[in-house]
Scaffold this motif. Structure first.
Motif, PDB file in Angstrom:
ATOM      1  N   GLU A   1       6.966  45.992 -11.499  1.00  0.00           N
ATOM      2  CA  GLU A   1       5.720  46.158 -10.473  1.00  0.00           C
ATOM      3  C   GLU A   1       5.780  47.918 -10.103  1.00  0.00           C
ATOM      4  O   GLU A   1       6.988  48.335  -9.810  1.00  0.00           O
ATOM      5  CB  GLU A   1       5.986  45.403  -9.185  1.00  0.00           C
ATOM      6  CG  GLU A   1       4.689  45.587  -8.273  1.00  0.00           C
ATOM      7  CD  GLU A   1       4.620  44.321  -7.352  1.00  0.00           C
ATOM      8  OE1 GLU A   1       3.637  44.361  -6.604  1.00  0.00           O
ATOM      9  OE2 GLU A   1       5.464  43.687  -7.356  1.00  0.00           O
ATOM     10  N   ILE A   2       4.516  48.443 -10.166  1.00  0.00           N
ATOM     11  CA  ILE A   2       4.581  49.740  -9.666  1.00  0.00           C
ATOM     12  C   ILE A   2       3.950  50.274  -8.267  1.00  0.00           C
ATOM     13  O   ILE A   2       3.045  49.622  -8.096  1.00  0.00           O
ATOM     14  CB  ILE A   2       3.691  50.600 -10.742  1.00  0.00           C
ATOM     15  CG1 ILE A   2       4.265  50.368 -12.197  1.00  0.00           C
ATOM     16  CG2 ILE A   2       3.561  52.128 -10.489  1.00  0.00           C
ATOM     17  CD1 ILE A   2       3.163  50.480 -13.465  1.00  0.00           C
ATOM     18  N   PHE A   3       4.636  50.903  -7.630  1.00  0.00           N
ATOM     19  CA  PHE A   3       4.271  51.275  -6.277  1.00  0.00           C
ATOM     20  C   PHE A   3       3.971  52.547  -6.056  1.00  0.00           C
ATOM     21  O   PHE A   3       4.513  53.463  -6.484  1.00  0.00           O
ATOM     22  CB  PHE A   3       5.151  50.746  -5.196  1.00  0.00           C
ATOM     23  CG  PHE A   3       5.663  49.447  -5.072  1.00  0.00           C
ATOM     24  CD1 PHE A   3       4.939  48.434  -4.456  1.00  0.00           C
ATOM     25  CD2 PHE A   3       6.557  48.745  -6.082  1.00  0.00           C
ATOM     26  CE1 PHE A   3       5.505  47.142  -4.472  1.00  0.00           C
ATOM     27  CE2 PHE A   3       7.133  47.653  -5.999  1.00  0.00           C
ATOM     28  CZ  PHE A   3       6.525  46.653  -5.335  1.00  0.00           C
ATOM     29  N   GLU A   4       2.669  53.029  -5.437  1.00  0.00           N
ATOM     30  CA  GLU A   4       2.455  54.409  -5.178  1.00  0.00           C
ATOM     31  C   GLU A   4       3.045  54.935  -3.949  1.00  0.00           C
ATOM     32  O   GLU A   4       2.790  54.260  -3.132  1.00  0.00           O
ATOM     33  CB  GLU A   4       0.895  54.667  -4.980  1.00  0.00           C
ATOM     34  CG  GLU A   4       0.403  56.053  -4.864  1.00  0.00           C
ATOM     35  CD  GLU A   4      -1.174  56.363  -5.056  1.00  0.00           C
ATOM     36  OE1 GLU A   4      -1.576  56.485  -3.872  1.00  0.00           O
ATOM     37  OE2 GLU A   4      -1.867  56.241  -6.087  1.00  0.00           O
TER      38      GLU A   4
ATOM     39  N   SER B   1       0.244  60.451  -4.506  1.00  0.00           N
ATOM     40  CA  SER B   1      -0.622  60.407  -5.598  1.00  0.00           C
ATOM     41  C   SER B   1       0.204  60.996  -7.109  1.00  0.00           C
ATOM     42  O   SER B   1      -0.325  60.535  -7.958  1.00  0.00           O
ATOM     43  CB  SER B   1      -1.806  61.354  -5.431  1.00  0.00           C
ATOM     44  OG  SER B   1      -1.344  62.687  -5.080  1.00  0.00           O
ATOM     45  N   GLN B   2       1.292  61.607  -6.676  1.00  0.00           N
ATOM     46  CA  GLN B   2       1.921  62.086  -8.061  1.00  0.00           C
ATOM     47  C   GLN B   2       3.348  61.620  -8.249  1.00  0.00           C
ATOM     48  O   GLN B   2       4.077  61.971  -8.903  1.00  0.00           O
ATOM     49  CB  GLN B   2       2.229  63.341  -7.872  1.00  0.00           C
ATOM     50  CG  GLN B   2       0.893  64.229  -7.865  1.00  0.00           C
ATOM     51  CD  GLN B   2       0.987  65.685  -7.641  1.00  0.00           C
ATOM     52  OE1 GLN B   2       2.054  66.330  -7.308  1.00  0.00           O
ATOM     53  NE2 GLN B   2       0.121  66.733  -8.361  1.00  0.00           N
ATOM     54  N   CYS B   3       3.861  60.317  -7.392  1.00  0.00           N
ATOM     55  CA  CYS B   3       4.962  59.804  -7.583  1.00  0.00           C
ATOM     56  C   CYS B   3       4.853  58.365  -7.201  1.00  0.00           C
ATOM     57  O   CYS B   3       4.176  58.049  -6.477  1.00  0.00           O
ATOM     58  CB  CYS B   3       5.888  60.382  -6.165  1.00  0.00           C
ATOM     59  SG  CYS B   3       7.702  59.782  -6.323  1.00  0.00           S
ATOM     60  N   HIS B   4       5.697  57.666  -8.156  1.00  0.00           N
ATOM     61  CA  HIS B   4       5.738  56.113  -8.225  1.00  0.00           C
ATOM     62  C   HIS B   4       6.934  55.644  -8.466  1.00  0.00           C
ATOM     63  O   HIS B   4       7.848  56.043  -8.748  1.00  0.00           O
ATOM     64  CB  HIS B   4       4.741  55.759  -9.369  1.00  0.00           C
ATOM     65  CG  HIS B   4       3.208  56.060  -9.221  1.00  0.00           C
ATOM     66  ND1 HIS B   4       2.880  57.142  -9.853  1.00  0.00           N
ATOM     67  CD2 HIS B   4       2.190  55.258  -9.050  1.00  0.00           C
ATOM     68  CE1 HIS B   4       1.490  57.243  -9.659  1.00  0.00           C
ATOM     69  NE2 HIS B   4       1.139  56.066  -9.038  1.00  0.00           N
ATOM     70  N   LEU B   5       6.811  54.350  -7.538  1.00  0.00           N
ATOM     71  CA  LEU B   5       8.199  53.734  -7.625  1.00  0.00           C
ATOM     72  C   LEU B   5       7.976  52.403  -8.421  1.00  0.00           C
ATOM     73  O   LEU B   5       7.081  51.934  -8.546  1.00  0.00           O
ATOM     74  CB  LEU B   5       8.515  53.371  -6.099  1.00  0.00           C
ATOM     75  CG  LEU B   5       9.931  52.255  -5.951  1.00  0.00           C
ATOM     76  CD1 LEU B   5      10.980  52.960  -6.364  1.00  0.00           C
ATOM     77  CD2 LEU B   5       9.829  51.533  -4.650  1.00  0.00           C
TER      78      LEU B   5
END
Length: 448
Positions: free
Chosen positions: A392-395, A398-402
């Motif tokens: 799962e991808i979390f924002e 706008s330029q960094c995701h967990l």
């Protein structure tokens, strides 16, 4: 293409594989006509087009054409076929400087010599309007004579990348080496940010571990922002003073390269080769790359599905702060964990594309996908039931995701083996914090 002995473009004979990532493989090769040893970076065009990285490839070519210096890996030639792009670059056989540092701290004279060569190379880059933005021991190579060579300009920026305020605004680099103003995302001077990274490298060379370290990423950022570090007692006093001027968290008062070059500790035995370099810039056939790109290639990028991941607010980040213990992702003793989290500076679309490619290689089916969630399932003979993995991808910005990856079904031991042998290595090119974690682990044991 992967076979040893393949002749490329009737010009180069490919040898052993030197390394590989998600988008490229690097081979040792020999020029058939001159017998010169080279390294050839083979980039999969379809993959870089699919995730929209072609502009980055072109920028890397432009940058390497500008920076011809004894302490910078040289780009000899660029070639392209219908499916591949080939960078023919200088073969540097001494390996990464990181491998030397990983064995422990270096002697003062050795560390100073590497630092002098690094500053000379970075100064030359800046004089050509190029800012590296990802300086770290893993991107510094050593030739057969022990001379340092700066490599990997994939994240570099040209002077024209600046906005009207005269600053760069793209957050990039490796967390442990990145300047505080880059983290703050308020705009930064590329030259000052590179100087900070050089200071971290100098500390690492002299100490054998990182100046800013914490298993919690957010706490490490706070230390970087405050310039909070401690020199070990074996550091020479002159080096301490120089480091305090380089690792100044206020960019406007941070020492310049010109002043570093005037420093008494730095100048011992210093020989600046930059003054002997001809100003000529050699063409390396950038047109070949443009020719190989058709209009249909551009459509691949435009048709890519837009993915909007879940947005994390401040409270979410605080609740996940324990999960920012990123060293646990890659420490052998932590492989029993059923979930892993990492940060990435790539778009959600690019991250999902990489995960889908990984699933395909593992012969897993992508069973369900919505928003920033991707589910992978695989079952085959010998497996104890269906092995299911959720990503799962979390924002965060706008330029960094967990990204959180965890086993949702199946045998734990099988998942551990799959993660260690296949998933973790395959994902290294999209993980922002992948490099540098080894030093974080080592310093826990070495730091006094």
């Amino acid at each position: 293409m992967d076979d040893k002995g393949t002749v490329l473009m009737q010009k180069y004979e490919l040898g052993r594989l030197l390394g590989q990532g998600t988008f490229a493989k690097v081979y040792y090769a020999r020029n058939i006509k001159t017998t010169q040893s080279v390294a050839i970076k083979v980039i999969d065009k379809e993959k870089v087009l699919k995730v929209g990285l072609m502009d980055q490839i072109k920028r890397e070519i432009s940058v390497m054409r500008l920076v011809r210096h004894p302490n910078i890996v040289q780009l000899y030639e660029v070639m392209a076929s219908k499916t591949k792009i080939y960078f023919v670059i200088e073969y540097v056989k001494g390996g990464e400087l990181f491998n030397k540092v990983a064995k422990g701290r270096l002697k003062e004279d050795v560390a100073r010599r590497y630092f002098q060569q690094l500053i000379s190379a970075v100064d030359f880059c800046h004089s050509r309007g190029v800012y590296h933005r990802d300086l770290k021991p893993e991107n510094l190579l050593l030739d057969e004579n022990g001379n340092l060579k700066v490599s990997d300009f994939g994240l570099s920026a040209l002077a024209e990348s600046k906005r009207q305020d005269g600053l760069l605004h793209t957050t990039c680099g490796t967390p442990a080496y990145v300047a505080p103003e880059v983290i703050s995302r308020k705009g930064y001077d590329g030259a000052k940010a590179d100087i900070w990274s050089c200071g971290v490298i100098l500390f690492v060379l002299l100490a054998g571990y990182l100046p800013f370290h914490d298993l919690n990423l957010m706490e490490m950022y706070r230390k970087i922002g405050r310039g909070e570090y401690k020199c070990p007692n074996w550091f020479p006093s002159e080096a301490r003073k120089l480091l305090s001027k380089i690792l100044d968290p206020v960019a406007s008062t941070r020492i310049s390269i010109a002043k570093i070059k005037e420093n008494s500790w730095f100048r011992k035995g210093f020989e600046d080769k930059s003054t002997n370099i001809e100003a000529e810039t050699r063409e390396v056939a950038p047109g070949d790359v443009n020719e190989a790109l058709g209009s249909s290639d551009r459509n691949i990028v435009e048709r890519k599905e837009s993915v909007k991941p879940t947005n994390l607010n401040a409270f979410d980040i605080i609740s996940l702060s324990a999960g920012f213990d990123l060293s646990g992702l890659f420490e052998e003793q932590q492989d029993h964990r059923r979930e892993a989290r990492f940060t990435s500076m790539l778009s959600a679309t690019t991250i999902i594309s990489n995960l889908e490619d990984l699933a395909k290689r593992l012969r897993f089916k992508v069973m369900k996908k919505h928003g920033g969630l991707i589910k992978m399932e695989g079952s085959k003979e010998g497996r104890k039931g269906v092995l299911a993995i959720d990503a799962e991808i979390f924002e965060i910005t706008s330029q960094c995701h967990l990204v959180e990856i965890k086993k949702s079904n199946g045998d734990t031991l099988e998942y551990q083996k799959l993660w260690k042998e296949h998933m973790r290595p395959a994902l290294k090119d999209i993980i922002w914090t992948w490099q540098g974690d080894q030093l974080l682990q080592q310093q826990q044991q070495q730091q006094p």
